[in-house]
Enzyme design. Structure first.
Site, PDB file in Angstrom:
ATOM      1  N   SER A   1      23.092  32.310  37.324  1.00 56.80           N
ATOM      2  CA  SER A   1      24.527  31.695  37.441  1.00 56.80           C
ATOM      3  C   SER A   1      25.458  32.813  37.008  1.00 56.80           C
ATOM      4  CB  SER A   1      24.909  30.494  36.510  1.00 56.80           C
ATOM      5  OG  SER A   1      26.082  30.380  36.404  1.00 56.80           O
TER       6      SER A   1
ATOM      7  N   TYR B   1      23.072  25.529  28.990  1.00 63.49           N
ATOM      8  CA  TYR B   1      22.837  25.983  30.545  1.00 63.49           C
ATOM      9  C   TYR B   1      23.194  27.357  30.465  1.00 63.49           C
ATOM     10  CZ  TYR B   1      23.809  26.497  35.466  1.00 63.49           C
ATOM     11  OH  TYR B   1      23.612  27.034  36.660  1.00 63.49           O
TER      12      TYR B   1
END
Length: 252
Positions: free
Chosen positions: A147, A174
């Site tokens: 990400s 996350y």
């Protein structure tokens, strides 16, 4: 190298097929990665924790796709999947989870454990199990879906795209687990050297289950094209880096 301009065009032959496994391939970005690989003639396996969901995805993808039950947190499931798949040229570690939670003041430790168990430990476990098969390949590739919100440089610098996250420090479970994925990618590449090309993908904000209930998000198919760039790199292609879906290198 700061840009990968070349889109993959390599088409495999029935006599010598390129075999790929996409973990979490039954939905989201993984589903589109599998579809686009199939369109290029790659022999694709999709790994699904829920085999029924995997079969439904396979029915949508077409008769040439293979399905294997694969829970990246279960050693027995991983071993059985590796045995069933056999030869392998491309491993796309796409399976991931966003367990929720916000910043360090409110995130429950269980949310952190879930994120790391799937996003980091599961990725490593699957890679370890499939490495013998990848080493037999003439063109082995590993793509770890990460990400852009995991980039420490982007999050600590004046980057308007991530300004709200930098200020709030949100999504710690996350985002920190994906930062760990970036570190694992670099160390994998250093360990495997020129034998296996290993790269991470920053797919951008996409409308998938990971951001369920949140606004925004682009087409997962666009991110999947970025994964294909890395999955079908030429033998002199880069290794040990984080790349945006558009082929631009992302700083760690």
């Amino acid at each position: 190298m700061t840009q990968i301009d070349r889109l993959p065009t390599r088409i495999t032959s029935p006599e010598s097929p390129t075999v790929a496994l996409v973990t979490g391939g039954n939905s989201g970005i993984g589903f589109d990665i599998a579809r686009q690989l199939l369109d290029l003639g790659v022999d694709v396996w999709i790994g699904a924790r829920d085999i029924d969901k995997g079969r439904r995805a396979a029915a949508e993808l077409g008769p040439s796709v293979h399905v294997v039950q694969l829970d990246v947190t279960d050693a027995a499931s991983i071993a059985a999947a590796a045995s069933q798949i056999g030869d392998l040229d491309i491993l796309v570690n796409n399976a991931g989870v966003n367990p929720g939670g916000e910043d360090i003041t409110s995130t429950d430790l269980e949310q952190l454990r879930i994120a790391y168990e799937i996003n980091v430990f599961g990725l490593i476990a699957v890679t370890q199990a499939l490495l013998p098969a990848l080493r037999r390949s003439q063109h082995p590739r590993i793509v770890n879906v990460s990400s852009g919100t995991a980039s420490l440089t982007w999050n600590s610098g004046p980057n308007p795209q991530f300004e709200w996250e930098r200020v709030q420090g949100g999504g710690i479970a996350y985002r920190s687990s994906k930062t760990a994925v970036n570190a694992v990618t670099l160390l994998m590449a250093q360990t495997l050297g020129d034998d296996v090309r290993v790269n991470a993908l920053a797919p951008g904000r996409r409308q998938t289950n990971l951001i369920a209930g949140m606004t925004g998000g682009g087409d997962p198919a666009e991110a999947a094209t970025g994964a294909l760039r890395l999955a079908l790199l030429p033998d002199d292609g880069p290794t040990g880096a984080l790349w945006s879906w558009d082929g631009t290198r992302v700083p760690w």
